[in-house]
Design an enzyme around this catalytic site. Structure first.
Site, PDB file in Angstrom:
ATOM      1  N   ASP A 115     -15.561  -5.908  -9.386  1.00 32.37           N
ATOM      2  CA  ASP A 115     -15.083  -5.085  -9.820  1.00 32.37           C
ATOM      3  C   ASP A 115     -15.408  -3.898 -10.973  1.00 32.37           C
ATOM      4  OD1 ASP A 115     -13.171  -2.333  -9.636  1.00 32.37           O
ATOM      5  OD2 ASP A 115     -11.675  -3.341 -11.651  1.00 32.37           O
ATOM      6  N   HIS A 125       2.019  -1.958 -11.824  1.00 33.26           N
ATOM      7  CA  HIS A 125       0.705  -1.652 -12.131  1.00 33.26           C
ATOM      8  C   HIS A 125       1.349   0.111 -11.819  1.00 33.26           C
ATOM      9  CE1 HIS A 125      -3.854  -0.592 -13.017  1.00 33.26           C
ATOM     10  NE2 HIS A 125      -3.016   0.578 -12.177  1.00 33.26           N
ATOM     11  N   LYS A 143      -7.829  -6.488  -8.238  1.00 28.81           N
ATOM     12  CA  LYS A 143      -7.581  -6.958  -9.908  1.00 28.81           C
ATOM     13  C   LYS A 143      -6.348  -7.749  -9.570  1.00 28.81           C
ATOM     14  CE  LYS A 143      -8.712  -2.746 -11.962  1.00 28.81           C
ATOM     15  NZ  LYS A 143      -9.578  -2.547 -12.636  1.00 28.81           N
ATOM     16  N   SER A 154      -9.908  -0.783  -5.717  1.00 36.07           N
ATOM     17  CA  SER A 154     -10.434  -1.538  -7.637  1.00 36.07           C
ATOM     18  C   SER A 154      -9.137  -1.909  -8.050  1.00 36.07           C
ATOM     19  CB  SER A 154     -10.701  -0.137  -8.028  1.00 36.07           C
ATOM     20  OG  SER A 154     -11.105  -0.506  -9.577  1.00 36.07           O
ATOM     21  N   ARG A 197     -19.365   3.318 -11.514  1.00 36.93           N
ATOM     22  CA  ARG A 197     -18.534   4.354 -10.922  1.00 36.93           C
ATOM     23  C   ARG A 197     -18.455   5.363 -11.681  1.00 36.93           C
ATOM     24  NH1 ARG A 197     -13.954   1.898  -8.538  1.00 36.93           N
ATOM     25  NH2 ARG A 197     -13.257   4.289  -8.345  1.00 36.93           N
TER      26      ARG A 197
HETATM   27  N1  URA Z   1      -8.105   2.648 -12.344  1.00 38.44           N
HETATM   28  C1  URA Z   1      -8.579   1.124 -11.445  1.00 38.44           C
HETATM   29  O1  URA Z   1      -8.878   0.086 -12.578  1.00 38.44           O
HETATM   30  N2  URA Z   1      -9.576   1.224 -11.268  1.00 38.44           N
HETATM   31  C2  URA Z   1      -9.516   3.060 -10.734  1.00 38.44           C
HETATM   32  O2  URA Z   1     -11.229   2.800  -9.951  1.00 38.44           O
HETATM   33  C3  URA Z   1      -9.000   3.706 -11.265  1.00 38.44           C
HETATM   34  C4  URA Z   1      -8.775   3.538 -11.981  1.00 38.44           C
END
Ligand code: URA
Length: 440
Positions: free
Chosen positions: A160, A81, A186, A182, A167
């Site tokens: 999320d 990621h 995932k 967040s 957010r």
């Molecule tokens: N990417 C995400 O998946 N979540 C965030 O809060 C910021 C960037």
């Protein structure tokens, strides 16, 4: 338990217990806690922060809000990621390289937002490529082809998705515990045993400075290890765009060139580095040097490119575009910027280039906006290069939008020059790693 009491506790700097966090998160997902209370809580978290225990509890709660994939039958699946940046098409190179070395890659990627691009948008430059695989299709393809790159299913960490949308609308995105939980919720829900993270630092990244980037990296590594994952996290430079291409089809073409052994040095180096880390975490190599040799061999032999072609075919994409990238969607006009004098390139501001590509139509200002896969920018130089007066420094691929002139001026303004020699920017800034503490 009452939501208002917990909001007040966080507002006043208190620590929330795991059960309290779970009450809030699950209550919000079920619709029992309204947006206004969750928004107040998020703002309190932005100001007061969360300690590592609270952050881990928030992550667990978000994971528990949906399904958690079990990929154990595929061996040690390793995810990667990047926190995202301008010109960051690393996944398109790393994933097939690693998969061609025999390590399954199951990747759920996102779309671009603002100046930062997204892997799904890039892949959709390839006609027919599907990014909406069901969980069943995802697993079947992983079994058959050993690589999947698709969008996140709605069943993974749904909390999320809801929290992120809130957010986005309430000014509560920039918070280390909220961003870390967040991202990691995932990754954990998607079933990986290990994750290679790349936190971008600089003007074209979420994290503008090294201190913030290090804090985010530490928070994500701590969450991962607490959830039984091995995690490595590289901090890499995002003050200038990565590689040379910025914009969807242009980036796919650059990724294909890189897999053909003809990519820009920084992108190739980062891809080989990340691939090596993944191969070590996936136990395909004992140490990084041996892993690097494997990744380099996969690049040289064309195995990585063949795997990318297999990926595209498996997800319904037109492989003729992989075989001949000139067939990728093309903007009708290319405007060339030239060096104003003989000089050194001192800076190419990544955020400015990213914003310019949004104006060209390659990115979206808000979620759900359509994008134009054809447009973008191709740089002909990097920081530290010497350029001669009149030499092309960037091509701007435009498609006749009202903001094209603004975008061209922005790309011009992204460049800074110096009469004196300028050092090249260092790509690798730091590294943080952690081993799984338990195997939840
Ligand atoms: N990417 C995400 O998946 N979540 C965030 O809060 C910021 C960037």
């Amino acid at each position: 338990m009452r939501a208002v009491d917990l909001i007040e506790k966080k507002r006043d700097g208190g620590k929330l217990a795991a059960g309290e966090i779970d009450f809030l998160v699950q209550g919000y997902v079920k619709g029992e806690i309204p947006d206004y209370q969750m928004a107040a809580l998020l703002m309190a978290i932005v100001w007061r922060g969360m300690d590592p225990k609270e952050t881990a509890a928030l992550t667990s709660s978000m994971v528990a809000s949906g399904e958690r994939l079990d990929l154990s039958r595929f061996g040690r699946v390793v995810d990667k990621h990047s926190t995202g940046g301008v010109g960051d098409k690393t996944t398109l190179v790393v994933a097939p390289l690693v998969a061609s070395c025999g390590l399954p890659v199951a990747k759920m990627s996102g779309r671009g937002l603002g100046f930062s691009g997204g892997t799904l948008d890039k892949l959709e430059s390839i006609a027919g490529y599907r990014v909406d695989l069901s969980t069943q299709e995802f697993l079947a393809q992983l079994e058959r082809v050993g690589i999947v790159i698709t969008g996140q299913t709605k069943d993974l960490a749904p909390a999320d998705g809801l929290l992120y949308a809130l957010r986005d609308a309430t000014g509560t995105v920039p918070s280390i515990p909220l961003i870390a939980s967040s991202i990691m919720s995932k990754k954990i829900a998607a079933g990986a045993r290990a994750v290679v993270l790349d936190v971008k630092v600089g003007s074209g990244a979420f994290m503008k400075d090294r201190r913030m980037a290090t804090a985010l990296a530490r928070a994500m590594v701590a969450i991962g290890t607490a959830h039984g994952l091995d995690v490595t996290c590289e901090l890499t430079d995002m003050d200038q765009p990565l590689g040379r291409a910025v914009g969807n089809a242009l980036e796919v073409a650059e990724a294909i060139a890189t897999l053909s052994g003809d990519g820009p040095e920084d992108l190739t180096d980062l891809a080989l580095f990340a691939a090596s880390e993944m191969l070590v975490l996936g136990r395909k190599a004992r140490e990084v040097k041996a892993a690097r040799r494997q990744a380099e061999a996969a690049l040289k032999s064309g195995a990585g490119l063949r795997k990318f072609r297999e990926l595209v075919a498996a997800q319904g994409g037109d492989v003729r575009l992989v075989d001949d990238p000139k067939r990728l969607p093309k903007a009708p006009t290319v405007e060339t910027l030239r060096a104003p004098r003989t000089t050194y390139v001192a800076a190419i501001d990544a955020e400015t280039v990213g914003v310019a590509t949004v104006h060209l139509g390659a990115g979206r200002a808000k979620k759900g906006d359509p994008i134009d896969h054809r447009t973008g920018v191709v740089l002909h130089c990097k920081v530290g290069d010497r350029v001669e007066r009149g030499q092309p420094i960037a091509d701007i691929h435009v498609a006749g939008r009202p903001d094209d002139a603004t975008a061209v001026a922005e790309v011009r303004g992204a460049f800074r020059f110096s009469p004196r020699r300028v050092p090249r920017r260092r790509l690798f800034i730091g590294r943080i790693a952690g081993r799984a503490r338990s195997s939840k």
